[in-house]
Design an enzyme around this catalytic site. Structure first.
Site, PDB file in Angstrom:
ATOM      1  N   LYS A 104     -11.781 -11.371   2.446  1.00 54.20           N
ATOM      2  CA  LYS A 104     -12.046 -10.723   1.155  1.00 54.20           C
ATOM      3  C   LYS A 104     -11.021 -11.202   0.136  1.00 54.20           C
ATOM      4  CE  LYS A 104      -9.435  -6.638   2.575  1.00 54.20           C
ATOM      5  NZ  LYS A 104      -9.538  -5.259   3.087  1.00 54.20           N
TER       6      LYS A 104
ATOM      7  N   ARG B 195     -11.885   7.224   2.280  1.00 49.45           N
ATOM      8  CA  ARG B 195     -12.376   6.318   1.237  1.00 49.45           C
ATOM      9  C   ARG B 195     -13.886   6.181   1.432  1.00 49.45           C
ATOM     10  NH1 ARG B 195      -8.515   1.021   1.083  1.00 49.45           N
ATOM     11  NH2 ARG B 195      -9.829   0.634   2.907  1.00 49.45           N
TER      12      ARG B 195
ATOM     13  N   TYR C 247      14.364 -12.593 -21.901  1.00 53.70           N
ATOM     14  CA  TYR C 247      14.003 -11.457 -22.751  1.00 53.70           C
ATOM     15  C   TYR C 247      14.789 -10.216 -22.367  1.00 53.70           C
ATOM     16  CZ  TYR C 247       9.928 -14.046 -24.425  1.00 53.70           C
ATOM     17  OH  TYR C 247       9.092 -14.959 -24.999  1.00 53.70           O
TER      18      TYR C 247
END
Ligand SMILES: *Cc1c(COP(=O)(O)O)cnc(C)c1O
Length: 368
Positions: free
Chosen positions: A35, A130, A256
């Site tokens: 998958k 699930r 940054y």
């Protein structure tokens, strides 16, 4: 010249891992889980290394078609079953086995016209909550399926929520055994963690095991055990090069947000790899990285196309030096391994997520 970043898929390592999992599986047959485009490796790229498995399991019908296009005639299983009634036509045509987790999927099968009776795996919700039928409803679903002329074989599957942790699989395995007791059909329960950690427990091996992450050389229970402990080899390397070197004086920063400030004179290397390549932006200062095969650390914030590394431990490094973000350094740099699990842990995630997030812009080569 293209940007120097590159991912490598290691066919030999995939083959090794499948053999290792097969050994752990005893008599059970092995699904290679492909998958998410083979956990980010690319189904076509991983196929050669994985074809020693007994079948391929995945979610997406388009991915199932790709497995068939590669010439695979053996079993292919849709782990979530079909998503709408017309998907069943593709299952008939390509001979795809499919999970059945809902009443709607049984309704669709009952209306499906086919000369090719289907092989299905009925899914038990044994506690993951699930997908699947609860234990109370499992036998009724089985009886409905068994009465359908469209269905030829019914296997049984469930999925563990805690195979990698202290709760283990006992309660869910007991629920599975009770729900399926006396019913004919093949059994499939174990993911990587269940197979490697609980393989010897009665019933785990069953007829089919479903290792995903372990086939890709990542440990299912890191940091309790690392991939080397389980005898697994990394199957994906993400490598790049230094584009530039900066000499920071004490008090100077890089990147940054100026999140890393040198306390002493510090040489840092700027690597052609950033979050747009799939490297996690949240990886903090200290995340391990290899330069010329030697271990050092990321410093400062990861930006879109670049990140910075500390060259203190690798004074010989300069522009063009080889950087391994995860996986295996080149043989000329000693072939050291930086486990993807260590990078993932530093970024607060799992090897699964890093593999799957490898960005499409990264060129990928396949190596034996
Ligand atoms: C993804 C998946 C697996 C494989 O899990 P790993 O943790 O990668 O071994 C097994 N079974 C099902 C139903 C899955 O969805």
């Amino acid at each position: 010249m293209p940007r120097p970043i590159q991912a490598t898929i290691h066919t030999g390592a995939l083959r090794h891992n499948i053999a290792r999992l097969r050994a752990a599986a005893g008599d059970a047959r092995v699904w290679a889980i492909v998958k998410a485009n083979a956990y980010g490796h690319g189904i076509e790229r991983a196929y050669e290394g994985l074809r020693g498995a007994d079948g391929f399991a995945l979610l997406d019908l388009a991915e199932a078609e790709r497995v068939r296009q590669l010439g695979w005639r053996g079993p292919v299983l849709l782990l979530e079953g079909v998503f709408e009634p017309r998907d069943l036509e593709l299952c008939s045509r390509l001979n795809l086995w499919h999970a059945v987790h809902s009443d709607a999927q049984i309704d669709w099968l009952a209306m499906h016209k086919t000369h090719q009776p289907h092989h299905v795996f009925l899914k038990l919700n044994s506690g993951m909550n699930r997908l699947g039928f609860t234990p109370a409803r499992y036998r009724a679903a089985y009886a409905r399926l068994a009465a359908l002329p469209q269905v030829e074989e019914i296997g049984h599957m469930t999925h563990f929520a805690d195979a990698d942790g202290p709760r283990g699989i006992g309660a869910q395995l007991a629920a599975f055994s009770a729900a399926t007791e006396g019913l004919p059909g093949e059994r499939s329960v174990a993911n990587s963690a269940a197979l490697l950690r609980h393989g010897p427990e009665a019933g785990v091996r069953a007829d089919w095991v479903r290792p995903g992450i372990a086939a890709y050389g990542s440990s299912p229970d890191f940091p309790e055990h690392d991939a080397a402990h389980w005898g697994l080899q990394p199957t994906m390397t993400l490598a790049s090069r230094l584009l530039a070197v900066q000499e920071l004086a004490p008090g100077q920063s890089t990147g940054y947000g100026s999140r890393f400030t040198a306390e002493a004179p510090t040489r840092i290397g700027i690597v052609a790899c950033g979050y747009a390549d799939g490297y996690p932006r949240v990886a903090p200062t200290g995340t391990p990285v290899l330069v010329d095969g030697q271990r050092t650390r990321v410093v400062g914030r990861v930006s879109m196309d670049m990140l910075a590394v500390d060259l203190g431990p690798v004074p010989q490094a300069g522009p063009g030096s080889a950087v391994t973000l995860w996986g295996r350094a080149a043989p000329e740099h000693g072939g050291a391994i930086l486990p993807i699990d260590e990078v993932a842990q530093s970024a607060g995630t799992l090897g699964y997520e890093l593999m799957c997030a490898l960005a499409p812009r990264v060129p990928v080569v396949v190596q034996d």
